[in-house]
Design an enzyme around this catalytic site. Structure first.
Site, PDB file in Angstrom:
ATOM      1  N   ASP A  13     -19.669 -49.739  -1.087  1.00 18.47           N
ATOM      2  CA  ASP A  13     -20.444 -49.921  -2.485  1.00 18.47           C
ATOM      3  C   ASP A  13     -20.240 -51.112  -3.362  1.00 18.47           C
ATOM      4  O   ASP A  13     -20.508 -50.914  -4.719  1.00 18.47           O
ATOM      5  CB  ASP A  13     -20.426 -48.740  -3.071  1.00 18.47           C
ATOM      6  CG  ASP A  13     -20.686 -47.255  -2.494  1.00 18.47           C
ATOM      7  OD1 ASP A  13     -21.532 -47.430  -1.487  1.00 18.47           O
ATOM      8  OD2 ASP A  13     -20.010 -46.438  -2.481  1.00 18.47           O
ATOM      9  N   LYS A  16     -22.814 -55.233  -1.296  1.00 22.55           N
ATOM     10  CA  LYS A  16     -22.855 -55.953  -0.145  1.00 22.55           C
ATOM     11  C   LYS A  16     -24.632 -56.300   0.269  1.00 22.55           C
ATOM     12  O   LYS A  16     -24.937 -57.212   0.638  1.00 22.55           O
ATOM     13  CB  LYS A  16     -22.592 -55.313   1.299  1.00 22.55           C
ATOM     14  CG  LYS A  16     -20.959 -55.225   1.094  1.00 22.55           C
ATOM     15  CD  LYS A  16     -20.270 -54.558   2.373  1.00 22.55           C
ATOM     16  CE  LYS A  16     -20.702 -53.135   2.403  1.00 22.55           C
ATOM     17  NZ  LYS A  16     -20.156 -52.173   1.518  1.00 22.55           N
ATOM     18  N   GLY A  40     -25.423 -47.239   2.888  1.00 19.87           N
ATOM     19  CA  GLY A  40     -26.747 -47.658   2.463  1.00 19.87           C
ATOM     20  C   GLY A  40     -26.694 -49.064   1.656  1.00 19.87           C
ATOM     21  O   GLY A  40     -25.666 -49.367   0.844  1.00 19.87           O
ATOM     22  N   HIS A  41     -27.341 -49.800   1.768  1.00 20.35           N
ATOM     23  CA  HIS A  41     -27.644 -51.119   1.231  1.00 20.35           C
ATOM     24  C   HIS A  41     -28.821 -51.021   0.611  1.00 20.35           C
ATOM     25  O   HIS A  41     -29.919 -50.510   0.821  1.00 20.35           O
ATOM     26  CB  HIS A  41     -27.783 -52.341   2.258  1.00 20.35           C
ATOM     27  CG  HIS A  41     -26.696 -52.401   3.060  1.00 20.35           C
ATOM     28  ND1 HIS A  41     -25.251 -52.406   2.628  1.00 20.35           N
ATOM     29  CD2 HIS A  41     -26.251 -53.326   4.201  1.00 20.35           C
ATOM     30  CE1 HIS A  41     -24.372 -52.912   3.471  1.00 20.35           C
ATOM     31  NE2 HIS A  41     -24.924 -53.246   4.551  1.00 20.35           N
ATOM     32  N   GLN A 223     -19.822 -49.877   4.671  1.00 20.33           N
ATOM     33  CA  GLN A 223     -18.677 -49.158   3.981  1.00 20.33           C
ATOM     34  C   GLN A 223     -17.568 -50.669   3.573  1.00 20.33           C
ATOM     35  O   GLN A 223     -18.054 -51.434   3.244  1.00 20.33           O
ATOM     36  CB  GLN A 223     -17.896 -48.653   5.092  1.00 20.33           C
ATOM     37  CG  GLN A 223     -18.601 -47.289   5.130  1.00 20.33           C
ATOM     38  CD  GLN A 223     -19.392 -47.185   6.594  1.00 20.33           C
ATOM     39  OE1 GLN A 223     -19.030 -47.777   7.369  1.00 20.33           O
ATOM     40  NE2 GLN A 223     -20.364 -46.182   6.411  1.00 20.33           N
TER      41      GLN A 223
HETATM   42  P1  GDP Z   1     -23.529 -51.765  -0.761  1.00 17.04           P
HETATM   43  O1  GDP Z   1     -23.223 -50.570  -0.072  1.00 17.04           O
HETATM   44  O2  GDP Z   1     -22.195 -52.737  -0.746  1.00 17.04           O
HETATM   45  O3  GDP Z   1     -24.540 -52.716  -0.247  1.00 17.04           O
HETATM   46  O4  GDP Z   1     -23.668 -51.204  -2.246  1.00 17.04           O
HETATM   47  P2  GDP Z   1     -25.021 -50.633  -2.707  1.00 17.04           P
HETATM   48  O5  GDP Z   1     -26.337 -51.044  -2.602  1.00 17.04           O
HETATM   49  O6  GDP Z   1     -24.760 -48.990  -2.462  1.00 17.04           O
HETATM   50  O7  GDP Z   1     -24.632 -50.584  -4.166  1.00 17.04           O
HETATM   51  C1  GDP Z   1     -24.756 -51.678  -4.845  1.00 17.04           C
HETATM   52  C2  GDP Z   1     -25.647 -51.316  -6.208  1.00 17.04           C
HETATM   53  O8  GDP Z   1     -25.449 -52.142  -7.100  1.00 17.04           O
HETATM   54  C3  GDP Z   1     -27.268 -51.425  -5.705  1.00 17.04           C
HETATM   55  O9  GDP Z   1     -27.755 -50.489  -6.625  1.00 17.04           O
HETATM   56  C4  GDP Z   1     -27.280 -52.952  -6.388  1.00 17.04           C
HETATM   57  O10 GDP Z   1     -28.802 -53.061  -6.861  1.00 17.04           O
HETATM   58  C5  GDP Z   1     -26.561 -52.973  -7.470  1.00 17.04           C
HETATM   59  N1  GDP Z   1     -26.004 -54.335  -7.629  1.00 17.04           N
HETATM   60  C6  GDP Z   1     -25.555 -55.328  -6.995  1.00 17.04           C
HETATM   61  N2  GDP Z   1     -24.889 -56.380  -7.367  1.00 17.04           N
HETATM   62  C7  GDP Z   1     -24.936 -56.024  -8.820  1.00 17.04           C
HETATM   63  C8  GDP Z   1     -24.555 -56.921 -10.240  1.00 17.04           C
HETATM   64  O11 GDP Z   1     -23.941 -57.827  -9.901  1.00 17.04           O
HETATM   65  N3  GDP Z   1     -24.966 -55.979 -11.266  1.00 17.04           N
HETATM   66  C9  GDP Z   1     -25.237 -54.733 -11.174  1.00 17.04           C
HETATM   67  N4  GDP Z   1     -25.564 -54.184 -12.564  1.00 17.04           N
HETATM   68  N5  GDP Z   1     -25.838 -54.088 -10.327  1.00 17.04           N
HETATM   69  C10 GDP Z   1     -25.793 -54.696  -9.084  1.00 17.04           C
END
Ligand code: GDP
Length: 426
Positions: A13, A16, A40-41, A223
């Site tokens: 999370d 990515k 989930g991305h 992950q």
């Molecule tokens: P992943 O599994 O690593 O892809 O992470 P997720 O997508 O589950 O979680 C990332 C969440 O943080 C998503 O809702 C993105 O839209 C949000 N997000 C990503 N980068 C930023 C950021 O720089 N600032 C904020 N506030 N939200 C972000």
């Protein structure tokens, strides 16, 4: 773009999805290398939010070739739902999406076993799985009794479904869990095989041919490092290798063809599910980070545990993955903190200091974080478009994090949208 592995550096999370989306613009082929639909991305673009679990987010960019590599385990029905979801947005995956014939399938009995096993564990023995059958599917793979995507097209497939359903039902009955309907499974899998036929390919050949043709390849993990089956906080981990090595075993691209590794890391720390988390904040600050950062799982909606940045974790991730560049995310979530703490080491109750992440969870449970403090910037950062325009204190914080974990800063993210991304040499 050089061939690039993108890894999560914490407990997943890290954001990515957004970083992959930004880097995809420069890649020709995007390959997912491990995990299943438990990840989930989230990508927000054009005012629309897409949550993808299996298909690389490169699919949102016209003309990009996307591959689900052999290291992924996938449930055919999840994949079909995701394909339909994209079609609903006028994105057609056919012709641009390939699934490795070597990828193992998460079968319906794996899900049933996953849920039943987690349910019968005592509360302090629960792993906190998403109940999607990922663990049992990887177990079947390693136990050499798995079914691969390529098997969908073979003659004996439906007989194998029948046999496995009967066997599983014996276990489920013994555990007092609901059993599965054999005929329903056979009918569903027959239909899935037909629907997926056009996507199935020997992707090891495809990916290597693309590399030979000079195309640039982005290998994306799900992950994060601390959830890695080998390097994470075992047994509170996922069943695969999200770390950089997994990118090669999960795609068939040789380590010698990898040019660089990008580590995605949040400016604080989160973790979903059970397991050790040294810098966790079970207080109002933790709650503020959760609300401001929207820290609720993309797959399950579970609230994420939140805490301060942990440089021990960051250094460990840098080492295990060989991180060249960092993509730091969610700086904006810290905008309202008057003071920020950074964990630089762990101190065991008998005074022993740990600079690197201990393998023994018993040791870890005796450790407390050693913190240093920095002043917050108390200024909104999401509208800032140039690194140099950030408040001095925000830059000082980011630069201190990089100093503590090594490597170079390549991307700094200050908001969820594609546009809120500061590029610094990546
Ligand atoms: P992943 O599994 O690593 O892809 O992470 P997720 O997508 O589950 O979680 C990332 C969440 O943080 C998503 O809702 C993105 O839209 C949000 N997000 C990503 N980068 C930023 C950021 O720089 N600032 C904020 N506030 N939200 C972000």
């Amino acid at each position: 773009m050089p061939n690039t592995i993108l890894v999560g550096a914490q407990w997943g999370d890290e954001g990515k999805g957004k970083v992959i989306d930004v880097l995809t613009a420069q890649a020709d082929v995007i390959v997912r290398y491990q995990g299943g639909s438990n990840a989930g991305h989230t990508v927000i673009t054009g005012g629309r939010k897409y949550v993808l679990h299996l298909i690389p987010s490169g699919i949102l960019h016209a003309g990009k070739q996307c591959v689900i590599g052999n290291g992924v385990v996938l449930d055919p029905f999840d994949l079909l739902r995701e394909i339909e979801m994209l079609r609903g947005y006028d994105i057609e995956p056919a012709g641009r999406l390939l699934i490795s014939s070597r990828a193992h399938m998460v079968m319906r009995w794996h899900r049933a076993l996953d849920a039943a096993d987690e349910a019968r564990r005592a509360s302090d023995r629960k792993i906190g799985t998403t109940g999607r059958g990922i663990g049992p599917a990887y177990g079947a793979k390693m136990g050499r009794r798995g079914l691969r995507i390529g098997d969908l097209l073979g003659d004996g497939f439906l007989d194998a479904v029948r046999e496995a359903t009967r066997e599983t039902n014996e276990t489920l009955a013994a555990w007092g869990a609901p059993t599965l309907c054999e005929e329903e499974l056979v009918a569903d899998y027959r239909a899935a095989a037909e629907a997926l036929r056009p996507y199935i390919a020997d992707t090891v050949a495809t990916v290597n041919a693309a590399d030979r043709a000079g195309k640039s390849i982005l290998l994306e993990g799900a992950q994060g490092t601390m959830l890695d089956i080998d390097f994470g906080t075992y047994p509170f981990v996922t069943s695969s290798n999200p770390t950089a090595g997994g990118a090669c075993t999960g795609t068939g691209l040789s380590p010698r063809r990898i040019d660089r590794v990008v580590g995605v890391i949040k400016c604080y720390t989160t973790r979903v599910g059970a397991g050790p988390f040294p810098t966790e904040l079970a207080d109002a600050t933790g709650e503020h980070l959760r609300q401001k950062g929207g820290e609720f799982g993309a797959t399950t909606g579970r609230p994420r545990r939140c805490g301060w940045f942990d440089a021990v974790v960051g250094r460990y991730a840098a080492m295990v993955n060989g991180v060249d560049f960092w993509a730091m995310t969610k700086l904006d979530v810290l905008d309202e903190q008057p003071t920020l703490k950074i964990c630089t080491a762990y101190l065991r109750d008998d005074g022993v200091r740990y600079e690197t992440f201990p393998s023994d969870l018993g040791v870890l449970s005796r450790c407390t974080p050693v913190y240093e403090e920095m002043p917050g910037w108390l200024t909104p950062t999401s509208a800032i478009t140039r690194y140099d325009d950030l408040p001095v204190k925000a830059r000082a914080y980011v630069e201190r994090l990089v100093e503590l974990i090594g490597g170079r800063l390549g991307i700094l993210s200050v908001g969820p949208a594609r546009e809120t991304t500061l590029r610094l040499g990546l």
